[in-house]
Design a protein around this motif. Structure first.
Motif, PDB file in Angstrom:
ATOM      1  N   LYS A 115       0.728  -1.327  -0.020  1.00  0.00           N
ATOM      2  CA  LYS A 115       0.149   0.035   0.092  1.00  0.00           C
ATOM      3  C   LYS A 115       0.933   1.166  -0.030  1.00  0.00           C
ATOM      4  CE  LYS A 115      -3.530  -2.409   2.650  1.00  0.00           C
ATOM      5  NZ  LYS A 115      -4.445  -2.300   3.765  1.00  0.00           N
ATOM      6  N   LYS A 116       0.393   2.341  -0.387  1.00  0.00           N
ATOM      7  CA  LYS A 116       1.069   3.729  -0.363  1.00  0.00           C
ATOM      8  C   LYS A 116       0.451   4.441   0.515  1.00  0.00           C
ATOM      9  CE  LYS A 116       3.325   3.831  -4.752  1.00  0.00           C
ATOM     10  NZ  LYS A 116       3.228   4.739  -6.153  1.00  0.00           N
ATOM     11  N   ASP A 117       1.242   5.296   1.354  1.00  0.00           N
ATOM     12  CA  ASP A 117       0.479   6.175   2.406  1.00  0.00           C
ATOM     13  C   ASP A 117       0.226   7.634   1.456  1.00  0.00           C
ATOM     14  OD1 ASP A 117       3.065   7.637   1.933  1.00  0.00           O
ATOM     15  OD2 ASP A 117       3.610   7.586   4.189  1.00  0.00           O
ATOM     16  N   PRO A 118      -0.221   8.690   2.202  1.00  0.00           N
ATOM     17  CA  PRO A 118      -0.505   9.808   1.214  1.00  0.00           C
ATOM     18  C   PRO A 118       0.429  10.689   0.762  1.00  0.00           C
ATOM     19  CG  PRO A 118      -1.966   9.553   3.494  1.00  0.00           C
ATOM     20  CD  PRO A 118      -0.821   8.363   3.807  1.00  0.00           C
ATOM     21  N   TYR A 119       1.621  10.246   1.494  1.00  0.00           N
ATOM     22  CA  TYR A 119       2.886  11.029   0.648  1.00  0.00           C
ATOM     23  C   TYR A 119       3.579   9.920  -0.192  1.00  0.00           C
ATOM     24  CZ  TYR A 119       2.062  13.835   4.803  1.00  0.00           C
ATOM     25  OH  TYR A 119       1.623  14.701   5.776  1.00  0.00           O
ATOM     26  N   GLY A 120       3.083   9.046  -0.689  1.00  0.00           N
ATOM     27  CA  GLY A 120       3.559   8.093  -1.763  1.00  0.00           C
ATOM     28  C   GLY A 120       4.660   7.061  -0.953  1.00  0.00           C
ATOM     29  N   ALA A 121       4.918   6.853  -0.033  1.00  0.00           N
ATOM     30  CA  ALA A 121       5.708   5.859   0.888  1.00  0.00           C
ATOM     31  C   ALA A 121       5.081   4.641   0.788  1.00  0.00           C
ATOM     32  CB  ALA A 121       6.290   6.439   2.127  1.00  0.00           C
ATOM     33  N   LEU A 122       5.776   3.536   0.354  1.00  0.00           N
ATOM     34  CA  LEU A 122       5.246   2.286   0.430  1.00  0.00           C
ATOM     35  C   LEU A 122       5.223   1.579   1.849  1.00  0.00           C
ATOM     36  CD1 LEU A 122       7.433   0.623  -2.380  1.00  0.00           C
ATOM     37  CD2 LEU A 122       4.989   1.324  -2.761  1.00  0.00           C
ATOM     38  N   LYS A 123       4.029   0.796   2.070  1.00  0.00           N
ATOM     39  CA  LYS A 123       3.850   0.008   3.320  1.00  0.00           C
ATOM     40  C   LYS A 123       3.874  -1.330   2.860  1.00  0.00           C
ATOM     41  CE  LYS A 123       0.850   0.214   7.335  1.00  0.00           C
ATOM     42  NZ  LYS A 123      -0.128   1.050   7.876  1.00  0.00           N
ATOM     43  N   VAL A 124       4.651  -2.222   3.182  1.00  0.00           N
ATOM     44  CA  VAL A 124       4.902  -3.284   2.805  1.00  0.00           C
ATOM     45  C   VAL A 124       4.371  -4.310   3.846  1.00  0.00           C
ATOM     46  CG1 VAL A 124       6.195  -5.109   1.567  1.00  0.00           C
ATOM     47  CG2 VAL A 124       6.508  -2.817   1.113  1.00  0.00           C
ATOM     48  N   THR A 125       3.429  -5.156   3.681  1.00  0.00           N
ATOM     49  CA  THR A 125       3.058  -6.198   4.699  1.00  0.00           C
ATOM     50  C   THR A 125       3.580  -7.725   4.249  1.00  0.00           C
ATOM     51  OG1 THR A 125       1.244  -5.183   5.382  1.00  0.00           O
ATOM     52  CG2 THR A 125       1.165  -7.380   6.087  1.00  0.00           C
ATOM     53  N   GLN A 134       8.522   2.531   3.724  1.00  0.00           N
ATOM     54  CA  GLN A 134       9.561   2.981   3.071  1.00  0.00           C
ATOM     55  C   GLN A 134      10.003   4.525   3.691  1.00  0.00           C
ATOM     56  OE1 GLN A 134       8.824   3.952  -1.297  1.00  0.00           O
ATOM     57  NE2 GLN A 134      10.545   4.668  -1.807  1.00  0.00           N
ATOM     58  N   SER A 135      11.357   4.497   3.775  1.00  0.00           N
ATOM     59  CA  SER A 135      11.652   5.996   4.621  1.00  0.00           C
ATOM     60  C   SER A 135      12.472   6.735   3.844  1.00  0.00           C
ATOM     61  CB  SER A 135      12.590   5.517   5.989  1.00  0.00           C
ATOM     62  OG  SER A 135      13.874   4.730   5.441  1.00  0.00           O
ATOM     63  N   ASP A 136      12.604   6.460   2.347  1.00  0.00           N
ATOM     64  CA  ASP A 136      13.000   7.190   1.361  1.00  0.00           C
ATOM     65  C   ASP A 136      12.132   7.774   0.329  1.00  0.00           C
ATOM     66  OD1 ASP A 136      13.345   5.322  -0.237  1.00  0.00           O
ATOM     67  OD2 ASP A 136      15.490   5.163  -0.477  1.00  0.00           O
ATOM     68  N   THR A 137      12.569   8.420  -0.570  1.00  0.00           N
ATOM     69  CA  THR A 137      11.531   9.028  -1.741  1.00  0.00           C
ATOM     70  C   THR A 137      11.822   8.230  -3.075  1.00  0.00           C
ATOM     71  OG1 THR A 137      13.029  10.791  -1.992  1.00  0.00           O
ATOM     72  CG2 THR A 137      11.085  11.094  -0.392  1.00  0.00           C
ATOM     73  N   ARG A 138      12.589   7.010  -2.909  1.00  0.00           N
ATOM     74  CA  ARG A 138      12.800   6.543  -4.512  1.00  0.00           C
ATOM     75  C   ARG A 138      11.880   5.935  -4.868  1.00  0.00           C
ATOM     76  NH1 ARG A 138      18.354   3.392  -3.811  1.00  0.00           N
ATOM     77  NH2 ARG A 138      18.269   3.731  -6.107  1.00  0.00           N
ATOM     78  N   HIS A 139      11.579   5.701  -6.061  1.00  0.00           N
ATOM     79  CA  HIS A 139      10.514   4.853  -6.758  1.00  0.00           C
ATOM     80  C   HIS A 139      10.932   3.418  -6.854  1.00  0.00           C
ATOM     81  CE1 HIS A 139       7.088   4.299  -9.270  1.00  0.00           C
ATOM     82  NE2 HIS A 139       7.701   3.538 -10.221  1.00  0.00           N
ATOM     83  N   TYR A 140      10.036   2.567  -6.434  1.00  0.00           N
ATOM     84  CA  TYR A 140      10.374   1.136  -6.559  1.00  0.00           C
ATOM     85  C   TYR A 140       9.169   0.427  -6.418  1.00  0.00           C
ATOM     86  CZ  TYR A 140      13.297  -2.719  -4.944  1.00  0.00           C
ATOM     87  OH  TYR A 140      13.732  -3.943  -4.839  1.00  0.00           O
ATOM     88  N   LYS A 141       9.083  -0.648  -7.456  1.00  0.00           N
ATOM     89  CA  LYS A 141       7.842  -1.432  -7.640  1.00  0.00           C
ATOM     90  C   LYS A 141       7.703  -2.570  -6.990  1.00  0.00           C
ATOM     91  CE  LYS A 141       6.605   0.632 -12.171  1.00  0.00           C
ATOM     92  NZ  LYS A 141       5.951   0.274 -13.485  1.00  0.00           N
TER      93      LYS A 141
END
Length: 175
Positions: A115-125, A134-141
């Motif tokens: 999932k993505k939070d409102p700021y675009g950071a990934l939240k991986v379960t 995710q604690s940085d701003t890089r794009h990662y699929k």
């Protein structure tokens, strides 16, 4: 007066025992071949273990030897360390725990949801119940069902990556 003599005698004996164990540790550490060095440390640990079982009195030597031998064994672990350690080490990986408790360096896990939070950071379960953000701003699929690893990085941080890609992102465990 008698108590001070007894204390002095105990200190003298314990420092002598410490010096013997330290000399043996240094002799093991000086070996250049990794296998010989490991065999030397294992033999030293075995002698300390048997002397601890045989001696009724407490000694300083077993404490010193058992504190140093596991760190050598942990540094020579195989790449697949998650199979060698108990389940609790996997559960504690990335949490706010003491670094010296477990020596797990890299953990492979399967993604159950992304999932993505409102700021675009990934939240991986992950399938083991852990949740990393995710604690940085890089794009990662990432996608569900993919197997990735989380690895210790510099200064207590962690990176998430895949063996099929040459890119990683910084992550922080939140659950």
């Amino acid at each position: 007066m008698r108590l001070s003599w007894i204390t002095a005698a105990v200190i003298l004996v314990s420092t002598h025992v410490n010096a013997g164990v330290e000399q043996e540790l240094l002799a093991c550490a000086m070996k250049s071949d990794k296998l010989d060095r490991l065999i030397c440390f294992d033999a030293l640990a075995e002698t300390v273990k048997t002397s601890k079982n045989n001696a009724g009195a407490t000694s300083v030597a077993p404490v010193i030897a058992t504190a140093t031998v596991p760190s050598v064994a942990a540094s020579s672990s195989s790449p697949n360390t998650s199979a060698a350690l108990p389940k609790s080490a996997e559960d504690e990986f990335g949490g706010n725990f003491k670094a010296e408790e477990k020596s797990l360096e890299k953990l492979y896990m399967e993604i159950t949801s992304v999932k993505k939070d409102p700021y675009g950071a990934l939240k991986v379960t992950f399938s083991n119940g852990q949740v990393w953000k995710q604690s940085d701003t890089r794009h990662y699929k990432l996608k569900a069902g993919e197997t990735v690893y989380v690895e210790k990085a510099a200064l207590g941080s962690f990176v998430l990556g895949s063996d099929t890609r040459n890119a990683t992102i910084r992550v922080k465990r939140i659950k």
